[in-house]
Write an enzyme that holds these catalytic residues in place. Sequence first.
Site, PDB file in Angstrom:
ATOM      1  N   ASP A  42       0.672  -1.170   0.207  1.00 55.10           N
ATOM      2  CA  ASP A  42      -0.030   0.044   0.079  1.00 55.10           C
ATOM      3  C   ASP A  42       0.800   1.406  -0.132  1.00 55.10           C
ATOM      4  O   ASP A  42       1.984   1.323   0.368  1.00 55.10           O
ATOM      5  CB  ASP A  42      -1.093  -0.071   1.305  1.00 55.10           C
ATOM      6  CG  ASP A  42      -2.014   1.008   1.196  1.00 55.10           C
ATOM      7  OD1 ASP A  42      -2.318   1.391   0.059  1.00 55.10           O
ATOM      8  OD2 ASP A  42      -2.618   1.355   2.147  1.00 55.10           O
ATOM      9  N   ASN A  90      -9.927  -2.134  -6.645  1.00 57.87           N
ATOM     10  CA  ASN A  90      -8.939  -1.401  -7.590  1.00 57.87           C
ATOM     11  C   ASN A  90      -9.614  -1.441  -9.089  1.00 57.87           C
ATOM     12  O   ASN A  90      -9.499  -0.543  -9.700  1.00 57.87           O
ATOM     13  CB  ASN A  90      -7.616  -2.002  -7.475  1.00 57.87           C
ATOM     14  CG  ASN A  90      -6.876  -1.860  -6.156  1.00 57.87           C
ATOM     15  OD1 ASN A  90      -5.830  -2.599  -5.864  1.00 57.87           O
ATOM     16  ND2 ASN A  90      -7.199  -0.589  -5.539  1.00 57.87           N
TER      17      ASN A  90
END
Length: 262
Positions: A42, A90
């Site tokens: 991340d 995503n």
Amino acid sequence: MEGLTHTMRNKLRRLAVRLYARRVEGRLDTDRSAKHIGVILDGNRRWAKAAGSTTKEGHEAGAAKIRDLLGWCEETDVEVVTLWLLSTDNLNREPDELATLLSIVEGAVSDLADDGRWRVNHVGALDVLPERTREVLRRAEEKTADRRGILVNVAVGYGGRQEITDAVRSLLAKRAAEGQTLEQVAEGLGVEDISEHLYTRGQPDPDLVIRTSGEQRLSGFMLWQSAHSEYYFCEAYWPAFRKVDFLRALRDYAARHRRYGV
């Protein structure tokens, strides 16, 4: 360090970090080391923003960091690594960014397959991915199937809830094909029955889950498998994740007493 040039100060900092990393590594308890590590990669976009770079450059820097991580895992006898490269969430990003991200993920997976050291295994829902991405994942698995190095699970098109849903659907379809009724399935259903239909079936659950970027949540990563995992949250954005950060995570893990609910 007054009077030193900026370049000299940076060199001294890097040397100090390397020496510290060597010290941490020397004190690791190898008898209690993690064998399966899950990593939530991340912070690529935030790293890029902080560095004055583009989002694309942030994702590329994140992809390049993967090889470093796997090298560190080899040095510390890790056997399985699960990398969350692309979540189902995503897939809702803007089309241009998603196309770029998919291309970078495809390149990263192909690089892992071409390296020659690791076995690549896809975990995720293939049907939500473009055909090109699916083909890259299939080729990587086929090319590396006989290798004996670290098993690298590439979580692409992955969501924890989706995984459990897919596992239940697969289980029900199998039992129906065997002629069982829904009542019979429900009566005999156990935890291991679900586990046998997960994307990671046949693998050990993760001992340690690392998330970079300072976020302290799993966001659905390996919901079923991480019931007894230890978590380590690192402030560094993924592209800036260093060996010393990795070793600190291992040291922290080794110092914990895993209770497994007891």
